[in-house]
Motif scaffolding. Structure first.
Motif, PDB file in Angstrom:
ATOM      1  N   LEU A  10       0.762  -1.234   0.015  1.00 34.24           N
ATOM      2  CA  LEU A  10       0.049   0.069  -0.092  1.00 34.24           C
ATOM      3  C   LEU A  10       0.971   1.277  -0.118  1.00 34.24           C
ATOM      4  CD1 LEU A  10      -2.767  -0.934   2.707  1.00 34.24           C
ATOM      5  CD2 LEU A  10      -2.741  -1.428  -0.105  1.00 34.24           C
TER       6      LEU A  10
ATOM      7  N   THR B 262       2.606  -0.781   3.932  1.00 35.61           N
ATOM      8  CA  THR B 262       1.986  -2.086   4.415  1.00 35.61           C
ATOM      9  C   THR B 262       2.200  -2.943   3.336  1.00 35.61           C
ATOM     10  OG1 THR B 262       0.491  -0.725   5.633  1.00 35.61           O
ATOM     11  CG2 THR B 262      -0.380  -3.051   5.372  1.00 35.61           C
TER      12      THR B 262
ATOM     13  N   ASP C 129      -9.426  -9.110   6.171  1.00 34.65           N
ATOM     14  CA  ASP C 129      -8.756  -8.132   6.509  1.00 34.65           C
ATOM     15  C   ASP C 129      -8.968  -6.803   5.757  1.00 34.65           C
ATOM     16  OD1 ASP C 129      -6.163  -6.513   6.850  1.00 34.65           O
ATOM     17  OD2 ASP C 129      -5.652  -7.724   8.474  1.00 34.65           O
TER      18      ASP C 129
ATOM     19  N   GLN D 180      -6.884  -4.478   5.193  1.00 31.98           N
ATOM     20  CA  GLN D 180      -5.660  -3.923   4.499  1.00 31.98           C
ATOM     21  C   GLN D 180      -5.328  -4.976   3.434  1.00 31.98           C
ATOM     22  OE1 GLN D 180      -3.025  -3.428   7.761  1.00 31.98           O
ATOM     23  NE2 GLN D 180      -3.006  -1.256   7.354  1.00 31.98           N
TER      24      GLN D 180
ATOM     25  N   GLU E 275      -7.322  -4.506   0.198  1.00 29.45           N
ATOM     26  CA  GLU E 275      -6.437  -3.395  -0.338  1.00 29.45           C
ATOM     27  C   GLU E 275      -5.431  -3.876  -1.186  1.00 29.45           C
ATOM     28  OE1 GLU E 275      -7.838  -0.264  -1.120  1.00 29.45           O
ATOM     29  OE2 GLU E 275      -9.547  -0.973  -0.286  1.00 29.45           O
TER      30      GLU E 275
END
Length: 451
Positions: free
Chosen positions: A369, A373, A425, A427, A430
């Motif tokens: 990300l 991340t 999750d 994240q 994404e």
């Protein structure tokens, strides 16, 4: 039915607990399940990988979710469910409790993991409050993907015990036992070096015979020819004579022998095995610059060790016809830079599917990300392509209820399949979007024809 969190022409991604999402999906609507679920060992302290209170609770939790996946899977559809050896028996029980029939276990040997061991001698000194004397310095420990170094027995946080980092290399003090009790247990630990993982191969019960199920639902069979290992003439000759049978014998314990004998000369090579190998790449400054086994063997590489013990041999006879493949479609013998064909030369590793293993996936396979991340457990795409291809029929839909960063989806799209992902999750979801935003060129179209 729950609306997808994100979708395109080939992939639908759902955000939420897979049990809740699966309950909204129609019966018998996917062709295969390929998934990398939690192992129940609290990997790197992650809550999502906890054992939920112990063996019984974890198995029940897993079985509940797999049972819904079985309902969504077509009769005869196959599932490949990842597991670590330490809790693989838990996973196998959950697979069976969910209503799947275990058909095999694919063991992936990679030899590149770090041992997560507890140094018993150091633990005894620590419990006694004794300070260990520094007797030297061990330099050049490689940094792992989480910014930590390894001393060969356990991971140590950045800066621990006076270690000094420079770039992605480290130096660290070497200590000696401080107490008599610690000296007695010096060199003892609590874990082995990881070098294998399992993929449980299971199947939803057939509706009638294999032939009837395949004709009705398009599922129930494995893509043997699409996953073969490139082979030499020696393999063909040995297969034809291994049991001393000839083409006039039918219906014995070996099945239809003429068919088996025909297969012994198959142009695409050897039958896929339930063992697959991976070897580490050569890395410079965090980038892949070559394949280790092509440029010199490295310690801990199962491909190199197998070839060292077997020695190098040359298969007999001509060249393979157009039916064979090489490269990402059939990544066999890449460690020896061999050309596909019946005149292959190499060690015994050429009898097995072989992939390049990277404990830390390369940047092209490890989405991040904007804030940096990333995900700690990313499977190599080449391996996932082979697994997806093995169990998914032409024009099929692959379900992954524990999607992570979407490696299964990238593998499925590359192989010309559609994918249905579930991830709880946000994240990770994404990261899936980031992964799938890059151009992915299928080697098959959606009708199963290789482009």
């Amino acid at each position: 039915m729950t609306a997808p969190y994100w979708e395109d022409d080939a992939v639908a991604l759902y955000l939420g607990d897979c049990l809740d999402v699966l309950r909204t999906l129609p019966d018998a609507s996917v062709d295969a399940v390929v998934t990398d679920p939690p192992a129940g060992i609290s990997f790197m302290g992650r809550d999502w990988d906890g054992d939920l209170g112990g063996r019984g609770r974890w198995i029940a939790w897993h079985a509940d979710r797999l049972a819904e996946a079985v309902r969504v899977l077509k009769p005869g559809g196959h599932a490949l469910v990842w597991a670590l050896p330490r809790t693989s028996h838990w996973t196998a029980m959950a697979v069976e409790d969910a209503g799947l029939e275990i058909r095999d276990c694919v063991t992936h040997l990679f030899g590149s993991g770090f041992p997560k061991s507890h140094d018993v001698g150091k633990a005894i000194d620590k419990a006694a409050g004794a300070e260990r004397p520094v007797i030297g310095v061990a330099a050049d420990f490689a940094q792992d993907g989480a910014g930590r170094r390894t001393d060969g027995s356990h991971l140590v946080p950045h800066g621990h015990q006076g270690g000094h980092g420079y770039g992605d290399r480290w130096s660290a003090p070497v200590t000696a036992p401080a107490t008599e009790e610690a000296a007695r247990w010096d060199g003892w630990g609590t874990a082995l070096k990881p070098a294998a993982e399992h993929w449980w191969l299971a199947r939803r019960p057939l509706a009638g015979t294999v032939a009837a199920n395949v004709l009705e639902h398009g599922t129930g069979a494995l893509n043997i020819d699409g996953c073969r290992t490139a082979a030499g003439q020696d393999y063909r000759d040995k297969c034809a004579s291994v049991v001393g049978l000839d083409s006039n014998r039918n219906g014995d314990a070996y099945g239809d022998w003429p068919g088996a004998r025909t297969d012994s000369a198959h142009q695409a090579g050897r039958w896929p095995t339930n063992v697959v190998l991976s070897h580490p790449p050569i890395m410079v400054d965090g980038e892949v610059v070559g394949d280790a086994c092509a440029s010199g063997c490295v310690d801990g590489c199962p491909v190199a060790e197998l070839d060292r013990q077997s020695g190098i041999t040359t298969s007999l006879g001509g060249s393979r016809g157009a039916g064979g493949q090489h490269g990402a479609y059939s990544p066999i013998n890449a460690q020896h830079d061999l050309k596909p064909g019946f005149g292959d030369t190499g060690g015994a590793s050429r009898f097995f599917p072989t992939f390049r293993y990277e404990a830390k996936a390369p940047a092209s396979e490890r989405p991040k990300l904007p804030d940096g991340t990333a995900w700690p457990t990313v499977k190599p795409v080449a391996l996932m392509r082979w697994l997806v291809r093995l169990v998914t029929p032409p024009n099929g839909v692959v379900l992954d209820p524990f999607a992570g960063t979407g490696t299964t989806a990238e593998a499925a799209v590359t192989e010309g399949f559609r994918a249905l992902l579930i991830e709880r999750d946000p994240q990770a979801a994404e990261l899936i979007k980031t992964r799938l935003a890059k151009p992915i060129a299928p080697v098959l179209d959606f009708e199963g024809e290789r482009t």
